[in-house]
Write a protein that holds these residues in place. Structure first.
Motif, PDB file in Angstrom:
ATOM      1  N   UNK A   1       0.824  -1.224   0.000  1.00 50.11           N
ATOM      2  CA  UNK A   1       0.000   0.000   0.000  1.00 50.11           C
ATOM      3  C   UNK A   1       0.854   1.268   0.000  1.00 50.11           C
ATOM      4  N   UNK A   2       1.994   1.225   0.700  1.00 52.81           N
ATOM      5  CA  UNK A   2       2.888   2.397   0.695  1.00 52.81           C
ATOM      6  C   UNK A   2       3.439   2.644  -0.711  1.00 52.81           C
ATOM      7  N   UNK A   3       3.747   1.548  -1.416  1.00 55.48           N
ATOM      8  CA  UNK A   3       4.269   1.686  -2.778  1.00 55.48           C
ATOM      9  C   UNK A   3       3.173   2.228  -3.703  1.00 55.48           C
ATOM     10  N   UNK A   4       1.937   1.716  -3.547  1.00 57.33           N
ATOM     11  CA  UNK A   4       0.834   2.159  -4.410  1.00 57.33           C
ATOM     12  C   UNK A   4       0.514   3.640  -4.206  1.00 57.33           C
ATOM     13  N   UNK A   5       0.725   4.109  -2.983  1.00 53.83           N
ATOM     14  CA  UNK A   5       0.461   5.536  -2.710  1.00 53.83           C
ATOM     15  C   UNK A   5       1.595   6.419  -3.225  1.00 53.83           C
ATOM     16  N   UNK A   6       2.682   5.800  -3.668  1.00 51.86           N
ATOM     17  CA  UNK A   6       3.809   6.564  -4.193  1.00 51.86           C
ATOM     18  C   UNK A   6       4.798   6.970  -3.106  1.00 51.86           C
ATOM     19  N   UNK A   7       4.594   6.443  -1.890  1.00 55.54           N
ATOM     20  CA  UNK A   7       5.495   6.806  -0.790  1.00 55.54           C
ATOM     21  C   UNK A   7       6.851   6.107  -0.922  1.00 55.54           C
ATOM     22  N   UNK A   8       6.827   4.920  -1.558  1.00 57.57           N
ATOM     23  CA  UNK A   8       8.074   4.187  -1.793  1.00 57.57           C
ATOM     24  C   UNK A   8       8.055   3.729  -3.235  1.00 57.57           C
ATOM     25  N   UNK A   9       9.221   3.406  -3.783  1.00 51.86           N
ATOM     26  CA  UNK A   9       9.292   2.969  -5.184  1.00 51.86           C
ATOM     27  C   UNK A   9      10.002   1.632  -5.288  1.00 51.86           C
ATOM     28  N   UNK A  10       9.630   0.835  -6.322  1.00 50.62           N
ATOM     29  CA  UNK A  10      10.395  -0.381  -6.603  1.00 50.62           C
ATOM     30  C   UNK A  10      10.142  -0.808  -8.043  1.00 50.62           C
ATOM     31  N   UNK A  11      10.893  -1.779  -8.518  1.00 51.11           N
ATOM     32  CA  UNK A  11      10.711  -2.315  -9.877  1.00 51.11           C
ATOM     33  C   UNK A  11       9.356  -3.008  -9.961  1.00 51.11           C
ATOM     34  N   UNK A  12       8.749  -3.025 -11.157  1.00 49.37           N
ATOM     35  CA  UNK A  12       7.430  -3.639 -11.297  1.00 49.37           C
ATOM     36  C   UNK A  12       7.463  -5.142 -11.000  1.00 49.37           C
ATOM     37  N   UNK A  13       8.596  -5.795 -11.307  1.00 52.91           N
ATOM     38  CA  UNK A  13       8.732  -7.232 -11.002  1.00 52.91           C
ATOM     39  C   UNK A  13       8.782  -7.459  -9.484  1.00 52.91           C
TER      40      UNK A  13
ATOM     41  N   UNK B   1       3.327  -4.192 -17.693  1.00 49.73           N
ATOM     42  CA  UNK B   1       4.453  -4.640 -18.513  1.00 49.73           C
ATOM     43  C   UNK B   1       5.237  -5.807 -17.951  1.00 49.73           C
ATOM     44  N   UNK B   2       4.713  -6.464 -16.916  1.00 46.84           N
ATOM     45  CA  UNK B   2       5.417  -7.643 -16.375  1.00 46.84           C
ATOM     46  C   UNK B   2       5.039  -8.862 -17.228  1.00 46.84           C
ATOM     47  N   UNK B   3       5.995  -9.723 -17.464  1.00 51.74           N
ATOM     48  CA  UNK B   3       5.784 -10.912 -18.286  1.00 51.74           C
ATOM     49  C   UNK B   3       4.743 -11.849 -17.635  1.00 51.74           C
ATOM     50  N   UNK B   4       3.754 -12.279 -18.423  1.00 49.13           N
ATOM     51  CA  UNK B   4       2.658 -13.082 -17.857  1.00 49.13           C
ATOM     52  C   UNK B   4       3.130 -14.429 -17.306  1.00 49.13           C
ATOM     53  N   UNK B   5       4.063 -15.077 -18.014  1.00 47.49           N
ATOM     54  CA  UNK B   5       4.569 -16.374 -17.531  1.00 47.49           C
ATOM     55  C   UNK B   5       5.255 -16.234 -16.177  1.00 47.49           C
ATOM     56  N   UNK B   6       5.971 -15.123 -16.018  1.00 50.04           N
ATOM     57  CA  UNK B   6       6.636 -14.865 -14.731  1.00 50.04           C
ATOM     58  C   UNK B   6       5.577 -14.770 -13.629  1.00 50.04           C
ATOM     59  N   UNK B   7       4.481 -14.052 -13.899  1.00 50.81           N
ATOM     60  CA  UNK B   7       3.416 -13.887 -12.889  1.00 50.81           C
ATOM     61  C   UNK B   7       2.801 -15.250 -12.556  1.00 50.81           C
ATOM     62  N   UNK B   8       2.560 -16.046 -13.580  1.00 51.79           N
ATOM     63  CA  UNK B   8       1.957 -17.369 -13.342  1.00 51.79           C
ATOM     64  C   UNK B   8       2.907 -18.252 -12.531  1.00 51.79           C
ATOM     65  N   UNK B   9       4.196 -18.188 -12.864  1.00 56.37           N
ATOM     66  CA  UNK B   9       5.196 -18.979 -12.136  1.00 56.37           C
ATOM     67  C   UNK B   9       5.232 -18.643 -10.647  1.00 56.37           C
ATOM     68  N   UNK B  10       5.302 -17.360 -10.349  1.00 52.34           N
ATOM     69  CA  UNK B  10       5.451 -16.964  -8.934  1.00 52.34           C
ATOM     70  C   UNK B  10       4.147 -17.139  -8.156  1.00 52.34           C
ATOM     71  N   UNK B  11       3.040 -17.416  -8.885  1.00 47.69           N
ATOM     72  CA  UNK B  11       1.755 -17.649  -8.213  1.00 47.69           C
ATOM     73  C   UNK B  11       1.303 -19.103  -8.338  1.00 47.69           C
TER      74      UNK B  11
END
Ligand code: ADP
Ligand code: TYD
Length: 185
Positions: free
Chosen positions: A43-55, A98-108
């Protein structure tokens, strides 16, 4: 016991409808991102209070879900569970970022399959109006259009219940949810 998931873009009415259904079914209501350690950081990242890579964000949503699934499985021993956002939010939002769909499926991979998924759709402008002003990085018109299209693509593949909420009252949508879930049972 049934594991029911609500999905849809911000402002589609998920929280309203998930809570109404949970009350009706005497079910346990829960949501993602959770209020756990990782959910709070998200939630802190979504509010823009912190930043990180999309992956990194995709990994955080998946990690939050690992913890959440333990709770869901525990609750399912006693009651139905209604969950406001789940795996399909990761597929729709993170691929739109822009995150790769296979990557998302793998980590889930661990994600337990829900018994029913209800996708609520809404005209993008109406959805944004319902939310008041933009609060988070994802509540932008063009982005939400992309997310909703991805959801509709998933709905066809995975046999979701799809309910359009545009210009419809909360009660009217609730009736529709109940009827369509009954058909699925
Ligand atoms: N069918 C509807 N018609 C008009 N307003 C609605 C409808 N469903 C929900 N709302 C309102 O829109 C806002 C966002 O609803 P919410 O359920 O939080 O959406 P979501 O969880 O999908 O972001 C709330 O103020 C809610 O009362
Ligand atoms: C669960 C999840 C949420 N999200 C996003 C969607 C929302 O914009 C944001 C916060 O979710 P949420 O608090 O449910 O927002 P809203 O009530 O406005 O729908 O997190 C993802 O991008 N991936 C995910 O896996």
């Amino acid at each position: 016991m049934m594991f029911i998931v609500f999905e849809g873009i911000d402002g589609s009415g998920k929280t309203t409808q998930a809570k109404l259904l949970a009350k009706k079914l005497n079910a346990f209501y829960t949501y993602e991102p959770t209020d756990g350690l990782i959910g709070r950081l998200i939630r802190e990242i979504l509010k823009g209070e912190k930043k990180c890579e999309k992956e990194t964000l995709a990994l955080m949503f998946a990690a939050d879900r690992v913890e959440h699934i333990r709770l869901i499985e525990e609750k399912l021993r006693e009651s139905h569970v209604v969950c406001d956002r789940y795996l399909y939010s990761s597929i729709a939002y993170q691929t739109s970022q822009g995150v790769d769909e296979d990557f998302i499926l793998q980590i889930n991979r661990f994600a337990k399959k829900p018994d029913v998924v209800v996708l609520l759709t809404v005209d993008i402008e109406e959805g944004i109006k319902r939310l008041g002003k933009e609060k988070e990085i994802f509540e932008k018109e063009r982005f939400l259009k992309k997310v909703q299209n991805k959801y509709l693509e998933l709905a066809k593949k995975e046999d979701f219940i799809v309910i359009d909420t545009t210009n419809r009252s909360i009660d009217d949508v609730h009736e529709d949810v109940l009827n369509q879930i009954n058909v699925k049972l």
